[in-house]
Write an enzyme that holds these catalytic residues in place. Sequence first.
Site, PDB file in Angstrom:
ATOM      1  N   ALA A 166       0.859  -1.186   0.000  1.00 24.82           N
ATOM      2  CA  ALA A 166       0.000   0.000   0.000  1.00 24.82           C
ATOM      3  C   ALA A 166       0.891   1.230   0.000  1.00 24.82           C
ATOM      4  O   ALA A 166       1.947   1.231   0.618  1.00 24.82           O
ATOM      5  CB  ALA A 166      -0.869  -0.011   1.247  1.00 24.82           C
ATOM      6  N   SER A 204       6.578   5.914   0.223  1.00 23.61           N
ATOM      7  CA  SER A 204       7.918   5.306   0.220  1.00 23.61           C
ATOM      8  C   SER A 204       8.420   4.944   1.608  1.00 23.61           C
ATOM      9  O   SER A 204       9.623   4.952   1.866  1.00 23.61           O
ATOM     10  CB  SER A 204       8.948   6.226  -0.454  1.00 23.61           C
ATOM     11  OG  SER A 204       8.440   6.713  -1.666  1.00 23.61           O
ATOM     12  N   ARG A 205       7.499   4.659   2.476  1.00 26.33           N
ATOM     13  CA  ARG A 205       7.843   4.195   3.845  1.00 26.33           C
ATOM     14  C   ARG A 205       8.589   5.228   4.696  1.00 26.33           C
ATOM     15  O   ARG A 205       9.191   4.884   5.693  1.00 26.33           O
ATOM     16  CB  ARG A 205       8.673   2.892   3.809  1.00 26.33           C
ATOM     17  CG  ARG A 205       7.998   1.739   3.070  1.00 26.33           C
ATOM     18  CD  ARG A 205       6.689   1.382   3.763  1.00 26.33           C
ATOM     19  NE  ARG A 205       6.014   0.233   3.172  1.00 26.33           N
ATOM     20  CZ  ARG A 205       5.055   0.318   2.243  1.00 26.33           C
ATOM     21  NH1 ARG A 205       4.657   1.493   1.780  1.00 26.33           N
ATOM     22  NH2 ARG A 205       4.476  -0.766   1.794  1.00 26.33           N
ATOM     23  N   LEU A 206       8.525   6.514   4.303  1.00 25.33           N
ATOM     24  CA  LEU A 206       9.147   7.562   5.130  1.00 25.33           C
ATOM     25  C   LEU A 206       8.080   8.136   6.070  1.00 25.33           C
ATOM     26  O   LEU A 206       7.708   9.313   5.993  1.00 25.33           O
ATOM     27  CB  LEU A 206       9.769   8.656   4.261  1.00 25.33           C
ATOM     28  CG  LEU A 206      11.095   8.273   3.612  1.00 25.33           C
ATOM     29  CD1 LEU A 206      11.608   9.378   2.704  1.00 25.33           C
ATOM     30  CD2 LEU A 206      12.151   7.942   4.671  1.00 25.33           C
TER      31      LEU A 206
END
Length: 211
Positions: free
Chosen positions: A8, A189-191
């Site tokens: 996701a 982007s998982r940040l």
Amino acid sequence: MDLKEIRAEYLQDELDIKDLDSNPINQLQQWFNEALDSEILYPNAANLCTVDANNFPHSRIILIKDINDAGITFFTDYSSDKARNIEINPNVCLNIFWKEFDRQVRINGHVKKVDRKVSEQYFQSRPKESQISATASSQSNRVDKEHLIKKVNELNKKYEHQNILPCPEDWGGYILAYNEFEFWQGRPSRLHDRFKYKFDNSKWDIYRVAP
Ligand SMILES: Cc1cc2nc3c(=O)[nH]c(=O)nc-3n(C[C@H](O)[C@H](O)[C@H](O)COP(=O)(O)O)c2cc1C
């Protein structure tokens, strides 16, 4: 289906230290209100983690019924496994996940029973069927289905002409007094944005942690 292929992107919102309330309870209220306004299913569901006598953690969903400066209140059965854990170790953590908002809140603290009056008031505000079930059931203890149904039938008969039952002695609320919070907002982007609140020198210290 390959679960590794499920990915996701978290695109909903971002969180910056300047947007956060200096008081984590207000911040929690704010996110809670957004969840409530959105009419999502179970906006007040949270995962409660307790620890047993052998230091094994146990978690289960409960429903948050009140939030104020003193703490978070939920209701349960004082003869349940969670209550047995709390009796030994009142330190717990609570995890709220609002998937529709890509948000998670983690809260650590310790719990104690609420005043009996608070439990009675809430118990008696519940639908009669829920009062009957709670009275018949000794939560988390071994039971036969037939025995349970028999008890429910007996209670239905006994309280045929009244809508309010006495609140069982072993049923009631706990209030969680807060120690620490973490607010998590999923980001691309998982940040992800993560902020901790820790109570230090009689004020809340707020800082960002790595995603
Ligand atoms: C959506 C949802 C809401 C729940 N709400 C409560 C609750 O408010 N209080 C409660 O005692 N159990 C609630 N439960 C049941 C608990 O998850 C759990 O099965 C029960 O409390 C027994 O847990 P224990 O054996 O660890 O004590 C809920 C479960 C779900 C899935």
